[in-house]
Design a protein around this motif. Sequence first.
Motif, PDB file in Angstrom:
ATOM      1  N   THR A 144     -12.215  35.935 -21.568  1.00  0.00           N
ATOM      2  CA  THR A 144     -11.237  35.328 -22.463  1.00  0.00           C
ATOM      3  C   THR A 144     -11.796  34.045 -23.071  1.00  0.00           C
ATOM      4  O   THR A 144     -11.553  33.748 -24.243  1.00  0.00           O
ATOM      5  CB  THR A 144      -9.937  35.023 -21.702  1.00  0.00           C
ATOM      6  OG1 THR A 144      -9.462  36.227 -21.073  1.00  0.00           O
ATOM      7  CG2 THR A 144      -8.870  34.475 -22.639  1.00  0.00           C
ATOM      8  N   GLU A 204     -17.257  40.580 -20.479  1.00  0.00           N
ATOM      9  CA  GLU A 204     -16.218  40.222 -21.441  1.00  0.00           C
ATOM     10  C   GLU A 204     -15.343  39.147 -20.818  1.00  0.00           C
ATOM     11  O   GLU A 204     -14.913  39.283 -19.673  1.00  0.00           O
ATOM     12  CB  GLU A 204     -15.388  41.451 -21.815  1.00  0.00           C
ATOM     13  CG  GLU A 204     -16.199  42.521 -22.536  1.00  0.00           C
ATOM     14  CD  GLU A 204     -15.367  43.749 -22.890  1.00  0.00           C
ATOM     15  OE1 GLU A 204     -14.186  43.810 -22.454  1.00  0.00           O
ATOM     16  OE2 GLU A 204     -15.894  44.636 -23.587  1.00  0.00           O
ATOM     17  N   THR A 230     -18.848  47.540 -17.866  1.00  0.00           N
ATOM     18  CA  THR A 230     -18.563  46.194 -18.334  1.00  0.00           C
ATOM     19  C   THR A 230     -17.769  45.404 -17.294  1.00  0.00           C
ATOM     20  O   THR A 230     -16.845  45.924 -16.674  1.00  0.00           O
ATOM     21  CB  THR A 230     -17.764  46.254 -19.649  1.00  0.00           C
ATOM     22  OG1 THR A 230     -18.542  46.941 -20.632  1.00  0.00           O
ATOM     23  CG2 THR A 230     -17.439  44.860 -20.144  1.00  0.00           C
ATOM     24  N   ARG A 231     -18.181  44.144 -17.100  1.00  0.00           N
ATOM     25  CA  ARG A 231     -17.448  43.254 -16.206  1.00  0.00           C
ATOM     26  C   ARG A 231     -16.460  42.434 -17.037  1.00  0.00           C
ATOM     27  O   ARG A 231     -16.725  42.100 -18.187  1.00  0.00           O
ATOM     28  CB  ARG A 231     -18.401  42.305 -15.480  1.00  0.00           C
ATOM     29  CG  ARG A 231     -19.472  43.003 -14.654  1.00  0.00           C
ATOM     30  CD  ARG A 231     -20.446  41.984 -14.107  1.00  0.00           C
ATOM     31  NE  ARG A 231     -21.535  42.595 -13.369  1.00  0.00           N
ATOM     32  CZ  ARG A 231     -21.854  42.291 -12.116  1.00  0.00           C
ATOM     33  NH1 ARG A 231     -21.157  41.386 -11.454  1.00  0.00           N
ATOM     34  NH2 ARG A 231     -22.873  42.885 -11.517  1.00  0.00           N
ATOM     35  N   ASN A 232     -15.343  42.051 -16.408  1.00  0.00           N
ATOM     36  CA  ASN A 232     -14.324  41.259 -17.090  1.00  0.00           C
ATOM     37  C   ASN A 232     -13.982  40.019 -16.268  1.00  0.00           C
ATOM     38  O   ASN A 232     -13.975  40.063 -15.033  1.00  0.00           O
ATOM     39  CB  ASN A 232     -13.058  42.090 -17.313  1.00  0.00           C
ATOM     40  CG  ASN A 232     -13.275  43.223 -18.285  1.00  0.00           C
ATOM     41  OD1 ASN A 232     -13.220  43.032 -19.495  1.00  0.00           O
ATOM     42  ND2 ASN A 232     -13.535  44.419 -17.773  1.00  0.00           N
ATOM     43  N   THR A 233     -13.700  38.926 -16.974  1.00  0.00           N
ATOM     44  CA  THR A 233     -13.333  37.688 -16.301  1.00  0.00           C
ATOM     45  C   THR A 233     -12.524  36.826 -17.256  1.00  0.00           C
ATOM     46  O   THR A 233     -12.594  37.015 -18.479  1.00  0.00           O
ATOM     47  CB  THR A 233     -14.603  36.938 -15.839  1.00  0.00           C
ATOM     48  OG1 THR A 233     -14.239  35.822 -15.033  1.00  0.00           O
ATOM     49  CG2 THR A 233     -15.429  36.445 -17.025  1.00  0.00           C
ATOM     50  N   ALA A 266     -18.227  39.781 -26.241  1.00  0.00           N
ATOM     51  CA  ALA A 266     -19.081  40.370 -25.217  1.00  0.00           C
ATOM     52  C   ALA A 266     -20.339  39.527 -25.066  1.00  0.00           C
ATOM     53  O   ALA A 266     -20.889  39.025 -26.052  1.00  0.00           O
ATOM     54  CB  ALA A 266     -19.454  41.806 -25.566  1.00  0.00           C
TER      55      ALA A 266
END
Length: 411
Positions: A196, A194, A2-5, A182
């Motif tokens: 904010t 994912e 999973t990528r997060n930003t 997601a």
Amino acid sequence: MTRNTDVLVVGGGATGAGIARDLALRGVEVTLVERGGLASGTSGRSHGLLHSGARYAEADEVGARECIEENRILRHIAGECIRDTGGLFVQLEGDDPGYFDAKRAACEDIGIPTETLSGEEIRAEIPDLSAGVERVMKVPDGVVYPSRLVAANAADARDHGATILTDAPVEGMRVEGGEVVAVAVGGSVDDTIEATHVVNAAGAWAGELGEMAGVDVELRPTKGVMVSVDYEGLGPVLNRARDPEDGDIVVPHDGEVVLGTTSVEVDDPDDYPQDAEEVVAMREECGKMLPAVADAEQRRVWWGVRPLYAPDEDSRGGARGISRGFFVLDHAEEGVENLTSVVGGKLTTYRQMAEATADRVCDRLGVEAACETAEKRLPGADDPEQLDRFVAAFGEAQPTDEDVVRGRADD
């Protein structure tokens, strides 16, 4: 994996790339996903007119002021992403002179510079104009090369830490506890992101994206055809001085002109009829201003779909040609706290749309940094070859300006 930003921007047209740039310059971690190459949707399938605001002056003062403000900003920051051609509003025999007078008066009130010339005076400058031209009004219109503009915005965003992902279609969203938790992205990414906060800048496809999150983004997409034909030597953009109708704009390129456009409501921005009759109509109508284009050799034809906001269209009774404002939609009232959509607007006002959206997102994230995009010049602004390398890095030239960008790449 999973990528997060911090912020996920969906849509790689002018507005989406502008949002990514704006947020990145404010120090926000941002990822942009685009299902194709950058500018492959509405931005790169437009007529490429840099509005002075004169088209909307007598009908929508606010929209006209937005256009002239952004016109001036783009001349400062965008360099070879635009072309300073000037524009003419052309009154032909039989056109209502009151319309011309009302537009000129509105431009003067707003502060849009104008100059009126007789038919004889303008034909001394542009001999091929129709003998039926009675008078014209000069305004500071221009031409936008959207492939370059979008790529330069994306390059600046990337240089300030953003991640730009093409061939990355959104395939689904998971909403839990009143938030998008997601986003499934296919194509070359094939992963989950994912974020904010999620920004829906998908243009004519914003309604489909909203459905994935269970919110209603009310769009009324309309198609328009553009026809590029051989014609050498037209300096300014031509606009017909009448209530907006099909075939009232001629946009100059090097050795070609773009004729436009129609406005026909469609159900699906990916699947709609492309009627030969529309092409014929463009030649006939635009030929009334510039007769040579009616029979000129055809270079290419393309259609674009405008992301019109349905409540705004309804409030105007579906009137054609009145300024299409933009709308930043906060979906918290629909139960999705971290989703913002931006719809409507025009290519000329993309930066202002991006600023308004970024302001809203930063307010939600508690980021106090101010917008810098009205002052900071785009990378490569004075280097056409560098701009065209940006275009190649993020996809390819789109129909609006592929003749210009490919021409430079072949030099």
